[in-house]
Design a protein around this motif. Structure first.
Motif, short mmCIF file in Angstrom:
data_model
loop_
_atom_site.label_atom_id
_atom_site.label_comp_id
_atom_site.label_asym_id
_atom_site.label_seq_id
_atom_site.Cartn_x
_atom_site.Cartn_y
_atom_site.Cartn_z
N THR A 150 32.09 22.56 17.35
CA THR A 150 32.23 21.12 17.11
C THR A 150 33.72 20.76 17.06
OG1 THR A 150 32.17 21.43 14.71
CG2 THR A 150 30.07 20.91 15.80
N HIS A 151 34.55 21.69 16.59
CA HIS A 151 36.00 21.47 16.62
C HIS A 151 36.75 22.74 16.24
CE1 HIS A 151 34.88 20.59 12.46
NE2 HIS A 151 36.14 20.64 12.09
N GLU A 152 38.08 22.65 16.34
CA GLU A 152 38.92 23.84 16.30
C GLU A 152 39.47 24.19 14.91
OE1 GLU A 152 39.35 20.98 17.64
OE2 GLU A 152 41.39 20.22 17.51
N PRO A 154 39.64 26.08 11.22
CA PRO A 154 39.31 27.49 10.93
C PRO A 154 37.93 27.72 10.35
CG PRO A 154 41.14 26.70 9.56
CD PRO A 154 40.89 25.66 10.59
N ASP A 155 37.36 26.73 9.64
CA ASP A 155 36.03 26.95 9.05
C ASP A 155 34.93 26.82 10.11
OD1 ASP A 155 37.07 24.29 8.92
OD2 ASP A 155 35.32 23.67 7.77
N HIS A 156 35.32 26.53 11.36
CA HIS A 156 34.36 26.47 12.48
C HIS A 156 34.73 27.50 13.55
CE1 HIS A 156 32.72 22.61 10.95
NE2 HIS A 156 33.90 22.61 10.37
N MET A 157 36.01 27.85 13.61
CA MET A 157 36.51 28.73 14.67
C MET A 157 36.92 30.10 14.13
SD MET A 157 39.50 27.66 17.33
CE MET A 157 39.72 28.49 18.90
N GLY A 245 29.78 17.75 13.44
CA GLY A 245 30.96 18.45 12.93
C GLY A 245 31.41 17.85 11.61
N ASP A 246 32.70 17.53 11.54
CA ASP A 246 33.29 17.04 10.28
C ASP A 246 33.66 15.56 10.34
OD1 ASP A 246 33.03 19.66 9.58
OD2 ASP A 246 35.11 19.93 8.91
N ILE A 247 33.01 14.79 11.22
CA ILE A 247 33.27 13.34 11.23
C ILE A 247 33.08 12.83 9.79
CG2 ILE A 247 32.39 11.10 12.03
CD1 ILE A 247 31.71 12.53 14.71
N ALA A 300 28.11 19.18 9.39
CA ALA A 300 28.48 20.59 9.30
C ALA A 300 28.47 21.17 7.88
CB ALA A 300 29.85 20.80 9.94
N HIS A 301 28.93 20.40 6.90
CA HIS A 301 29.12 21.02 5.58
C HIS A 301 28.14 20.55 4.51
CE1 HIS A 301 32.65 23.03 6.98
NE2 HIS A 301 33.23 21.90 7.34
N ASP A 302 27.08 19.85 4.90
CA ASP A 302 26.16 19.28 3.91
C ASP A 302 25.07 20.29 3.55
OD1 ASP A 302 24.25 17.86 2.45
OD2 ASP A 302 24.70 15.98 3.49
ZN LIG Z 1 34.81 21.88 8.57
#
Ligand SMILES: [Zn+2]
Length: 320
Positions: A150-152, A154-157, A245-247, A300-302
């Motif tokens: 979803t994006h770059e 660190p908690d996703h990559m 993602g983190d929108i 992503a974080h819910d």
């Molecule tokens: Zn995140």
């Protein structure tokens, strides 16, 4: 010479005025940094879901048959850091996770890769980390057709940044130019060898939609980060998902039409394009508030949302 004595009444009034000014200044600062998150009435960033759905079904291959999640770490953040205008001492349950779409022929696509124990400890001290699930995700990455993000951040990559199997996963990475170029503000989430390997990946260029596999469509959504994208997934059984993602960091943001507090940007932590994110929040709010909507938005974080999706069988727990 004796100092002239100030009448106690005048002194009290003077301190009272100073205290009132200080309190007013603090309230204004709190309003700007923690409470305010304006969202526009309409969304110029709206996604053309009709087009996305058509693209997802455009190729002849079969749609994926199931969607899986691995909860890599779970804990809680201060709610005031997640949703603008929330109480200072409340907590919001949070998760770091990874998803896997599985096709009938056992081919898989992985969405987001969380990060290793050291990364979780650095970003969220004391948060429980599930090493066995992180290892399962690393094994699954070596077999996936595609690994997308979803994006770059660190908690996703981070699962790519610290992988010990880069030789096996490198050709499976499908990353945009921004995702290849921008994630190294903090290099501690990567090994030097992995940075070199990621930098040599041929970047994916598209605008605004691209389907990397049947049933899956990438949707450009720069704002939270330069390389942010939403990911649409349609399953064979008719279920639809939109990874945002983190929108936002929780569904409650969308329900309340409130983004993250400005403090997260003002402190230099996120560096979001707030106007773009606000327009995306408007689109996602309208989508999820629509009684006709059938798309499961995945934030992503819910943690509460993902546990609810698992309980209702919308997402299966554990990778295949
Ligand atoms: Zn995140």
């Amino acid at each position: 010479m004796a100092r002239p004595r100030i009448c106690p009444m005048i002194r009290a009034k003077k301190y009272g005025t100073i205290a009132a000014i200080a309190i007013a200044a603090l309230l204004i600062l709190k309003f700007i940094l923690l409470d305010r998150s304006p969202v526009p009435e309409t969304s110029p960033e709206a996604v053309n879901l009709k087009l996305v759905r058509a693209l997802a079904r455009a190729s002849r291959g079969e749609l994926p048959q199931s969607l899986h999640v691995l909860i890599i770490a779970e804990g809680a953040f201060p709610k005031s850091a997640v949703i603008a205008g929330e109480g200072l001492f409340k907590k919001k349950p949070m998760v770091f996770d990874s998803f896997q779409a599985v096709f009938a022929d056992k081919k898989t696509v992985i969405i987001d890769t969380a990060m290793d124990a050291a990364g979780v400890e650095k970003m969220s001290k004391g948060m429980p980390f599930f090493a066995d699930r992180y290892a399962a995700m690393q094994t699954a990455m070596t077999k996936a057709e595609r690994i997308i993000l979803t994006h770059e951040h660190p908690d996703h990559m981070g699962g790519i940044g610290k992988t010990e199997a880069m030789d096996k996963i490198k050709d499976r990475l499908l990353l945009t130019k921004e995702q290849i170029d921008d994630p190294y503000r903090d290099k501690s989430y990567f090994t030097e060898d992995n940075i070199r390997a990621i930098s040599s990946v041929k970047p994916l260029e598209y605008d605004p939609y691209f389907s990397p596999a049947p049933g899956i469509v990438l949707i450009r959504a720069a704002g939270h980060s330069a390389g942010s994208q939403m990911i649409y997934v349609a399953l064979k059984n008719g279920e639809e998902y939109l990874f945002v993602g983190d929108i936002v960091w929780s569904m409650e943001n969308l329900e309340k039409l409130k983004g993250k507090p400005y403090l997260m940007n003002a402190a230099g932590f996120l560096k979001e394009d707030r106007a773009k994110v606000a327009a995306q929040i408007r689109f996602l709010h309208n989508l999820t508030a629509d009684p006709e909507n059938k798309v499961h938005v995945v934030v992503a974080h819910d943690l509460e949302q993902i546990k609810d999706y698992i309980a209702r069988g919308i997402v299966a727990e554990g990778f295949q």
